[in-house]
Write an enzyme that holds these catalytic residues in place. Sequence first.
Site, PDB file in Angstrom:
ATOM      1  N   HIS A 217       0.739  -1.028  -0.137  1.00 25.87           N
ATOM      2  CA  HIS A 217       0.071   0.052  -0.071  1.00 25.87           C
ATOM      3  C   HIS A 217       0.951   1.296   0.145  1.00 25.87           C
ATOM      4  O   HIS A 217       0.627   2.247  -0.776  1.00 25.87           O
ATOM      5  CB  HIS A 217      -1.066   0.276   1.141  1.00 25.87           C
ATOM      6  CG  HIS A 217      -2.079  -0.745   1.045  1.00 25.87           C
ATOM      7  ND1 HIS A 217      -2.185  -1.954   0.206  1.00 25.87           N
ATOM      8  CD2 HIS A 217      -3.402  -0.554   1.463  1.00 25.87           C
ATOM      9  CE1 HIS A 217      -3.122  -2.298   0.541  1.00 25.87           C
ATOM     10  NE2 HIS A 217      -4.280  -1.695   0.955  1.00 25.87           N
ATOM     11  N   HIS A 299       0.545  -2.260   8.818  1.00 22.19           N
ATOM     12  CA  HIS A 299       1.927  -2.400   8.756  1.00 22.19           C
ATOM     13  C   HIS A 299       2.788  -2.002  10.112  1.00 22.19           C
ATOM     14  O   HIS A 299       2.196  -1.014  10.739  1.00 22.19           O
ATOM     15  CB  HIS A 299       2.311  -2.076   7.483  1.00 22.19           C
ATOM     16  CG  HIS A 299       1.912  -2.778   6.444  1.00 22.19           C
ATOM     17  ND1 HIS A 299       2.262  -3.884   5.992  1.00 22.19           N
ATOM     18  CD2 HIS A 299       0.817  -2.583   5.382  1.00 22.19           C
ATOM     19  CE1 HIS A 299       1.776  -4.249   4.883  1.00 22.19           C
ATOM     20  NE2 HIS A 299       0.787  -3.430   4.563  1.00 22.19           N
TER      21      HIS A 299
END
Length: 337
Positions: A217, A299
């Site tokens: 991403h 993340h």
Amino acid sequence: MTTRRVATKVEIPVPETSNSTSKRKTQMGPAPLAGSPFLPTLLEAVLLAIYPATLLFGSLFSIIHPSTRVATYLAETQSYDPSHAPSYFAKKSNVFNVYFVKVGWFWTTLAVAMLIFSHPSLGPPLNPRVTKRRLQAGIRYLCITAVWIAVTQWFFGPPIIDRSFKWTGGQCQMIYSDHPADMMEKAEMSDVREVFTHAACKTIGGQWKGGHDISGHVFLLILGSAMIWLELLPAVLRMEGLREARRIMTSDGLIRSASIEADVQLEPASEPHGYGVWGSLLVLGSSWWMLLMTAAYFHTWFEKFTGLIVAFGTIYAVYFLPRAVPAFRRIVGMPGV
């Protein structure tokens, strides 16, 4: 006896006028300038600094804010427990993640295409005629897209993200939900059925476990938006820090301003910029917001950092390295030149 006088011709040097001096300089070419063609201008550096600043702010938010401190972070899914998510944007099912980030390259491609074929600095608006600027902008887009494909989609097999996960010790593991502790075990598969991609692991009901997973991403959002910014701003804004202040190395080994290669026939027009600019700004705004949400809710620090580094490396190779390599610059060109 008459003495004959002989006239002697005496030449008195006359100082050069400013006109004659400028004429000689023009014939010799522009004077070399200070600065490195390998480095961005100050304005470009400030623009690029927005990305690490956004990641830093979002990561600090995830540590400090009470809503994230009490939430459960699941390392195997790289996100918070969806049943107790600290925010709507912390859920992978949020509408922006599903319809924008998951198909982010489509929106990036649409924004670049609209800009190329609608902005007068690249050619006649809404006219399919291929100009040098349009061709080179298209080549830059294809170079960036090729890296995006290699990193996230396919690289002579599994993409680089999945390969790096395996190289760092990651593996696909099956979840046995009938076990009281949902114990994770390595999938028992033959060498032929060994899972090499994240998508294939998910398909058989497994999860990535271990290894380092580059944030796709972060990579996607920075790569696409930085490309749009670097294409858009030199074409739209006549700011010295985005155009003339850029340094290039010419074929004679001298450092000069990028303006010496400008095509005066295609200077930005004074007419309205059109929907290409507004479409690009919409994609840019959405990209920045989702980058902030990714930094805050998805993340680890290191996964986001490596996503940033891979994206910046790609942007540097396509938009900054050509300034120092004349042969490469003749192929990919420079925005606004």
